[in-house]
Design an enzyme around this catalytic site. Structure first.
Site, short mmCIF file in Angstrom:
data_model
loop_
_atom_site.label_atom_id
_atom_site.label_comp_id
_atom_site.label_asym_id
_atom_site.label_seq_id
_atom_site.Cartn_x
_atom_site.Cartn_y
_atom_site.Cartn_z
N GLU A 81 0.83 -1.21 0.00
CA GLU A 81 0.00 0.00 0.00
C GLU A 81 0.86 1.26 0.00
O GLU A 81 1.82 1.37 0.76
CB GLU A 81 -0.91 -0.01 1.23
CG GLU A 81 -1.83 1.19 1.33
CD GLU A 81 -2.66 1.21 2.60
OE1 GLU A 81 -3.69 1.89 2.62
OE2 GLU A 81 -2.27 0.52 3.57
N LYS A 156 -9.73 2.36 -2.27
CA LYS A 156 -9.90 1.73 -0.95
C LYS A 156 -11.30 1.96 -0.39
O LYS A 156 -11.75 3.09 -0.24
CB LYS A 156 -8.83 2.29 -0.01
CG LYS A 156 -8.75 1.67 1.36
CD LYS A 156 -7.53 2.23 2.09
CE LYS A 156 -7.34 1.65 3.47
NZ LYS A 156 -6.10 2.14 4.10
N CYS A 193 -5.75 -2.85 2.36
CA CYS A 193 -5.45 -2.70 3.79
C CYS A 193 -6.64 -2.95 4.71
O CYS A 193 -7.04 -4.09 4.93
CB CYS A 193 -4.82 -1.33 4.04
SG CYS A 193 -3.95 -1.25 5.65
#
Length: 351
Positions: A81, A156, A193
């Site tokens: 990330e 995300k 994540c």
């Protein structure tokens, strides 16, 4: 996780060896063996260095690992990330926004050349500057095809609001849903994540047909390390696909101390990024993890036929009650939702 490659596989991949997830031999389908790589790395210069120098140094550091992946015959490669910068969102300082770049910016151009050179799909997680929408910022994965082309992006879905993860100071939840990208080497997706803590996020990528889901991350030991080897493996099992988990490594110290809102003294680092990148398979097997302290390249061969074989064996998709889940979620999302709890009438009966 099984041992080594067959002689035929070894010859087809330039003599390199890798971990191998095998599937049963089928009569009507040929094996669909894909070689997949994960890269974890620390930053290359102190965070006090000029931003341009920091980014350039990280690229110079990562390139030999990408070259090694290409020389080893890797077909699909995923980086960590926001790999092109320090993970500075703990500081709440806006100057780190300068690392953001357009989808077709410097990092993508750098990786496009390497993707073309090695005939390799590369997942490029960046801090995105959306030049078409007021230059707002997203946490984005750019999917680069094996011809050096951009296939698409995913932003995300889940932004943490815990500890020093002050990411909502910089960007908000993504708006791309749960796309799956059909590449020359299979159908892949990216659960960035914090999304790994949300089972429905994993589920949605599976419903869209993902065969490999990458989880590029930046997470520290004090907060999440006990959960790290569990969540991705559970997702692989529950959704009948492979998972590649990537975490950065090292401790990043920032120029100005900051607090965590917990009453403790200010500090200048986020904590230790513990690496430990690994692969998980739908049959519950997994590879060992990379180091907690060192940069690394993890390579595994996987027969994507295993995904359907596990679906046939366990029938999770067939036995799922999606109409019930959909109705419940629809009700729950309404402002007037009231939990369906059936109370024992004897609880409130007077003696």
């Amino acid at each position: 996780m099984e041992g080594q490659l067959s002689d035929q596989q070894r010859g087809e991949n330039g003599g390199a060896e890798a971990f191998c997830f095998r599937a049963d031999k089928e009569l009507l389908r040929q094996p669909r063996i894909v070689r997949v790589g994960l890269i974890q790395n620390s930053i290359a210069l102190p965070t006090t260095a000029h931003f341009a120098d920091q980014k350039k140094a990280i690229m110079q550091k990562v390139k030999p690992m990408i070259d090694a992946a290409g020389a080893s015959g890797v077909n699909v490669l995923c980086l960590q990330e926001a790999w092109m910068m320090p993970f500075a969102f703990c500081t709440r300082e806006k100057r780190w926004c300068e690392f953001a770049e357009p989808v077709d910016g410097e990092s993508t151009q750098f990786l496009e050349d390497l993707a073309r050179k090695y005939n390799m799909v590369i997942v490029n997680p960046i801090l995105e500057r959306d030049v078409n929408h007021g230059e707002i910022i997203w946490n984005t994965a750019v999917i680069i095809g094996n011809h050096g082309n951009t296939i698409g992006i995913h932003r995300k879905n889940h932004i943490p609001r815990v500890g020093d993860f002050n990411e909502s100071t910089y960007y908000m939840e993504g708006n791309t849903g749960h796309p799956v990208f059909e590449t020359a080497y299979g159908k892949i997706a990216v659960n960035i994540c914090y999304g790994r803590h949300h089972p429905l996020n994993w589920l949605a990528f599976g419903l869209n047909g993902a065969e490999i889901v990458f989880n590029p991350s930046a997470t520290v030991g004090e907060l999440s390390e006990p959960m790290w080897p569990i969540e991705a493996r559970n997702a692989a099992i529950a959704n009948s696909y492979f998972v590649g988990s990537i975490n950065r490594v090292g401790t990043e110290v920032f120029p100005n101390p900051f607090t965590s809102g917990d009453g403790k003294p200010q500090h200048a680092d986020f904590g230790h990024f513990y690496g430990s990148s690994h692969f998980s398979a739908p049959d519950a097997s997994c590879t060992p993890s990379l180091s907690r302290y060192r940069d690394g390249l993890m390579i595994s061969d996987m027969d994507l036929n295993l995904c359907r074989q596990i679906k046939d064996k366990w029938g999770f998709r067939m036995t799922g009650r999606y109409e019930l889940y959909a109705a419940m979620l629809s009700d729950y999302s309404k402002p007037d939702f009231f939990p369906r709890v059936i109370v024992d009438p004897m609880l409130h009966k007077r003696p």
